[in-house]
Enzyme design. Structure first.
Site, short mmCIF file in Angstrom:
data_model
loop_
_atom_site.label_atom_id
_atom_site.label_comp_id
_atom_site.label_asym_id
_atom_site.label_seq_id
_atom_site.Cartn_x
_atom_site.Cartn_y
_atom_site.Cartn_z
N CYS A 179 -9.70 73.97 -72.99
CA CYS A 179 -8.27 73.69 -72.73
C CYS A 179 -7.41 74.91 -73.07
O CYS A 179 -6.39 75.17 -72.42
CB CYS A 179 -7.78 72.51 -73.57
N ASP A 201 -8.70 82.85 -82.17
CA ASP A 201 -9.93 82.06 -82.01
C ASP A 201 -11.02 82.76 -82.82
O ASP A 201 -11.08 83.97 -82.87
CB ASP A 201 -10.33 81.99 -80.52
N HIS A 231 -13.34 61.97 -84.16
CA HIS A 231 -12.10 61.21 -83.96
C HIS A 231 -11.41 60.92 -85.30
O HIS A 231 -10.18 60.88 -85.38
CB HIS A 231 -12.39 59.91 -83.20
N LYS A 283 -9.01 63.53 -86.31
CA LYS A 283 -7.73 63.50 -85.59
C LYS A 283 -6.80 62.45 -86.17
O LYS A 283 -5.58 62.60 -86.14
CB LYS A 283 -7.98 63.23 -84.10
N ARG A 298 -19.76 65.57 -66.44
CA ARG A 298 -21.23 65.44 -66.46
C ARG A 298 -21.71 64.73 -65.19
O ARG A 298 -22.67 65.16 -64.54
CB ARG A 298 -21.67 64.65 -67.70
N THR A 310 -25.95 59.47 -65.85
CA THR A 310 -26.39 58.89 -67.13
C THR A 310 -25.32 57.95 -67.71
O THR A 310 -24.55 58.34 -68.60
CB THR A 310 -26.68 60.02 -68.14
P1 NAD Z 1 -13.19 73.79 -77.16
O1 NAD Z 1 -14.23 73.60 -78.21
O2 NAD Z 1 -13.60 74.27 -75.82
O3 NAD Z 1 -12.05 74.77 -77.72
C1 NAD Z 1 -11.66 74.84 -79.07
C2 NAD Z 1 -11.50 76.31 -79.43
O4 NAD Z 1 -11.08 76.42 -80.79
C3 NAD Z 1 -12.81 77.09 -79.30
O5 NAD Z 1 -12.62 78.26 -78.56
C4 NAD Z 1 -13.21 77.39 -80.75
O6 NAD Z 1 -13.92 78.61 -80.87
C5 NAD Z 1 -11.85 77.40 -81.44
N1 NAD Z 1 -11.90 77.04 -82.87
C6 NAD Z 1 -12.45 75.93 -83.43
N2 NAD Z 1 -12.29 75.95 -84.76
C7 NAD Z 1 -11.62 77.10 -85.04
C8 NAD Z 1 -11.17 77.68 -86.25
N3 NAD Z 1 -11.40 77.11 -87.43
N4 NAD Z 1 -10.53 78.87 -86.19
C9 NAD Z 1 -10.29 79.49 -85.00
N5 NAD Z 1 -10.70 78.96 -83.82
C10 NAD Z 1 -11.35 77.78 -83.85
O7 NAD Z 1 -12.40 72.40 -77.04
P2 NAD Z 1 -11.34 71.94 -75.94
O8 NAD Z 1 -12.03 71.02 -75.01
O9 NAD Z 1 -10.62 73.11 -75.41
O10 NAD Z 1 -10.37 71.09 -76.83
C11 NAD Z 1 -9.22 71.68 -77.42
C12 NAD Z 1 -8.46 70.64 -78.23
O11 NAD Z 1 -8.07 69.58 -77.38
C13 NAD Z 1 -9.31 70.03 -79.34
O12 NAD Z 1 -8.57 69.92 -80.52
C14 NAD Z 1 -9.69 68.68 -78.81
O13 NAD Z 1 -9.81 67.76 -79.84
C15 NAD Z 1 -8.53 68.34 -77.88
N6 NAD Z 1 -8.95 67.46 -76.79
C16 NAD Z 1 -9.91 67.86 -75.89
C17 NAD Z 1 -10.30 66.98 -74.88
C18 NAD Z 1 -11.38 67.32 -73.87
O14 NAD Z 1 -11.77 66.43 -73.08
N7 NAD Z 1 -11.86 68.55 -73.82
C19 NAD Z 1 -9.70 65.71 -74.79
C20 NAD Z 1 -8.73 65.34 -75.73
C21 NAD Z 1 -8.36 66.23 -76.72
N1 USQ Z 2 -20.73 58.45 -71.64
C1 USQ Z 2 -21.64 57.98 -70.70
N2 USQ Z 2 -22.54 58.86 -70.21
C2 USQ Z 2 -22.57 60.18 -70.56
C3 USQ Z 2 -21.63 60.65 -71.48
C4 USQ Z 2 -20.72 59.76 -72.02
O1 USQ Z 2 -21.65 56.80 -70.36
O2 USQ Z 2 -23.42 60.91 -70.04
C5 USQ Z 2 -19.73 57.52 -72.21
C6 USQ Z 2 -19.65 57.52 -73.72
O3 USQ Z 2 -20.59 56.63 -74.29
C7 USQ Z 2 -18.21 57.10 -73.94
C8 USQ Z 2 -17.47 57.68 -72.74
O4 USQ Z 2 -18.46 57.96 -71.75
O5 USQ Z 2 -18.09 55.71 -73.86
C9 USQ Z 2 -16.68 58.94 -73.02
O6 USQ Z 2 -17.51 59.94 -73.58
P1 USQ Z 2 -17.11 61.47 -73.50
O7 USQ Z 2 -18.21 62.28 -74.11
O8 USQ Z 2 -16.69 61.82 -72.12
O9 USQ Z 2 -15.76 61.53 -74.37
P2 USQ Z 2 -15.49 61.43 -75.93
O10 USQ Z 2 -16.72 61.49 -76.74
O11 USQ Z 2 -14.58 60.28 -76.15
O12 USQ Z 2 -14.69 62.78 -76.23
C10 USQ Z 2 -13.90 63.47 -75.26
C11 USQ Z 2 -13.61 64.86 -75.83
C12 USQ Z 2 -12.78 64.71 -77.10
C13 USQ Z 2 -11.52 63.91 -76.80
C14 USQ Z 2 -11.87 62.56 -76.17
C15 USQ Z 2 -10.64 61.84 -75.67
O13 USQ Z 2 -14.83 65.55 -76.11
O14 USQ Z 2 -12.43 66.00 -77.57
O15 USQ Z 2 -10.77 63.70 -77.96
O16 USQ Z 2 -12.70 62.78 -75.01
S1 USQ Z 2 -10.77 60.10 -75.81
O17 USQ Z 2 -12.02 59.66 -75.17
O18 USQ Z 2 -9.63 59.53 -75.14
O19 USQ Z 2 -10.82 59.77 -77.21
#
Ligand code: NAD
Ligand code: USQ
Length: 427
Positions: free
Chosen positions: A28, A47, A206, A209, A265, A277
């Site tokens: 992100c 980072d 979670h 958070k 995925r 899956t």
């Molecule tokens: P990501 O792991 O791809 O990116 C996180 C970045 O932060 C990485 O580049 C990592 O190297 C850096 N980082 C982690 N710990 C650090 C530290 N202590 N010091 C400096 N850098 C550090 O994850 P993302 O998917 O980009 O997610 C970003 C944020 O958004 C997260 O906080 C995540 O919880 C939130 N979020 C992501 C999703 C999703 O689906 N990807 C959904 C909801 C919320």
């Molecule tokens: N799931 C499947 N098949 C798979 C992978 C996952 O059925 O191959 C299911 C999981 O069991 C779960 C759901 O899909 O019920 C979502 O899983 P996910 O891995 O897509 O998402 P989650 O673990 O919840 O985490 C992701 C991000 C996280 C963010 C979160 C938002 O990695 O950083 O906070 O989504 S939320 O789901 O709204 O909490």
């Protein structure tokens, strides 16, 4: 420590000119950095590259060929004529570096993505639970403490998760962070209050958070720190307007059993002819948002900061909800992929409904990008293009939420290495 005098900002400029992005190398963070740079903000990234190192630990790589940071930044400068500055350090552990940066550079907004974000990774072993807690709570508290110490009045925009609420609700839409409660007082009157919506985390990730929320509430009350906490759903998609400008800017694409999120995925599995899956019945309903909307929402939050003295703003950053098996059926119908109902490695409700309020970001101007065949195609094409980079051994979700039997727990405690994942060694 040397402190320079901040450049004076001309009157009448927008809410922020300088934006510091913590975690700006991630899925992100990178597209957000480009989006804000393209919009004319001065952007700096912090980072520690921990996400790239976790790929090494898990013996997997982004499906898309992400470039080293220096190449990413040089490519962006070549394409846009704009510079992004990069600082490599650990936000959770390097307090002084962060403080110096805040005092020297004086950002008006700080976007905080720097946390370990995969629920399965956070559940792999005791080491991974402790790492996730230490890293995430450490990063958030270090940022808040440093901001107070610096005296810089920057607006923090944090990426939280929809998962803080759990995925059910008492027959109502999940509100944006706060729940109105009516409490009977000692003299029989009804008092009305607003409290943080009760938390119900589903993984150690979670859980971090939910604790971030308390830290924000405290520093907001005590020190007046202005904070917007974006409770984001599952992000899908790969590219944004900026990352697709040049292949060297490509965003990361996680497909493995720890970091790959469900919709990406499934799209990738369909592209390489792997069965989708679905965990258990696939009755889990979750909130989703496209990566293009993620970057827009962050920009909207930066452009509309809370006023001084305002409580923490919480926005639900999602655009739609879907049941997992419906997503699988939809993708299978479109691509001919098979569906595999695999045993669910997680402890989570097999079936749930989910209704979420997201009025705040819509009111600020978000036009939701909803699941559409064209967007599916974009992700599937990316996946097909880089299918040769896929290591099929990494697709299965091996991280178990709970040990299966008591005997195993006892044994594992003794050795402190219990895991069904051959890759995981205690560190
Ligand atoms: P990501 O792991 O791809 O990116 C996180 C970045 O932060 C990485 O580049 C990592 O190297 C850096 N980082 C982690 N710990 C650090 C530290 N202590 N010091 C400096 N850098 C550090 O994850 P993302 O998917 O980009 O997610 C970003 C944020 O958004 C997260 O906080 C995540 O919880 C939130 N979020 C992501 C999703 C999703 O689906 N990807 C959904 C909801 C919320
Ligand atoms: N799931 C499947 N098949 C798979 C992978 C996952 O059925 O191959 C299911 C999981 O069991 C779960 C759901 O899909 O019920 C979502 O899983 P996910 O891995 O897509 O998402 P989650 O673990 O919840 O985490 C992701 C991000 C996280 C963010 C979160 C938002 O990695 O950083 O906070 O989504 S939320 O789901 O709204 O909490």
């Amino acid at each position: 420590m040397h402190h320079t005098t901040p450049a004076r900002r001309p009157a009448g400029r927008r809410a922020a000119e300088r934006v510091l992005i913590l975690g700006g190398d991630g899925f992100c963070g990178w597209p957000t950095a480009l989006h804000l740079s393209a919009a004319g903000y001065e952007v700096a990234i912090v980072d520690n590259l921990s996400r790239r190192k976790i790929d090494v630990e898990l013996e997997v790589d982004s499906l898309t060929p992400i470039r080293p940071m220096s190449e990413r930044l040089a490519a962006w400068e070549a394409v846009s004529g704009r510079r992004i500055v990069f600082h490599r350090f650990d936000v959770a552990r390097n307090y002084q570096r962060l403080l110096d940066l805040l005092v020297d550079w004086r950002p008006e907004a700080i976007v905080h993505f720097a946390e370990q974000r995969a629920a399965p990774y956070s559940m792999k072993s005791a080491w991974h639970k402790r790492y996730t807690m230490d890293n995430n709570l450490g990063a958030t508290n270090t940022l808040l403490a440093a901001l107070v110490e610096s005296g810089v009045d920057a607006h923090i925009v944090h990426l939280g998760t929809m998962g803080v609420y759990g995925y059910g609700s008492a027959g109502m839409k999940i509100p944006e962070g706060y729940l109105t409660v009516h409490v009977e007082t000692d003299d029989g009157d009804m008092a009305r209050d607003e409290i943080l919506y009760p938390v119900n985390p589903g993984s150690v990730y979670h859980l971090t958070k939910t604790q971030d929320q308390l830290a924000f509430a405290f520093y907001n009350k005590n020190d007046g720190i202005r904070i917007t906490d974006l409770h984001q759903g599952i992000v899908w998609g790969t590219q944004t307007e900026e990352t697709r400008l040049d292949e060297r800017l490509i965003n990361r694409f996680d497909y493995d059993g720890d970091y790959g999120t469900v919709l990406n995925r499934f799209l990738m599995q369909a592209a390489i002819g792997h069965p989708l899956t679905v965990h258990g019945t696939g009755g889990q309903t979750r909130a989703f948002i496209h990566i293009q909307d993620t970057v827009r929402c962050v920009a909207l939050a930066i452009g509309n900061p809370p006023a001084t003295g305002e409580r923490v703003r919480i926005y639900n950053q999602m655009t739609e909800t879907h049941r997992i098996r419906d997503l699988a059926t939809r993708i299978a119908a479109q691509t001919g992929a098979a569906i595999d109902h695999v045993q669910n490695p997680r402890v989570e409700a097999a079936e749930n409904d989910l209704h979420v309020a997201n009025d705040a970001l819509i009111a600020l101007g978000l036009k939701p990008t909803t699941l559409a065949t064209g967007l599916f195609t974009e992700v599937t094409e990316i996946a097909a293009r880089y299918a040769h980079r896929c290591d099929k051994r990494r697709i299965a979700c091996r991280s178990q939420w709970r040990r299966t039997g008591h005997a195993e727990v006892t044994m594992s405690t003794a050795r402190n290495t219990a895991t069904t994942d051959p890759l995981i060694q205690p560190i």
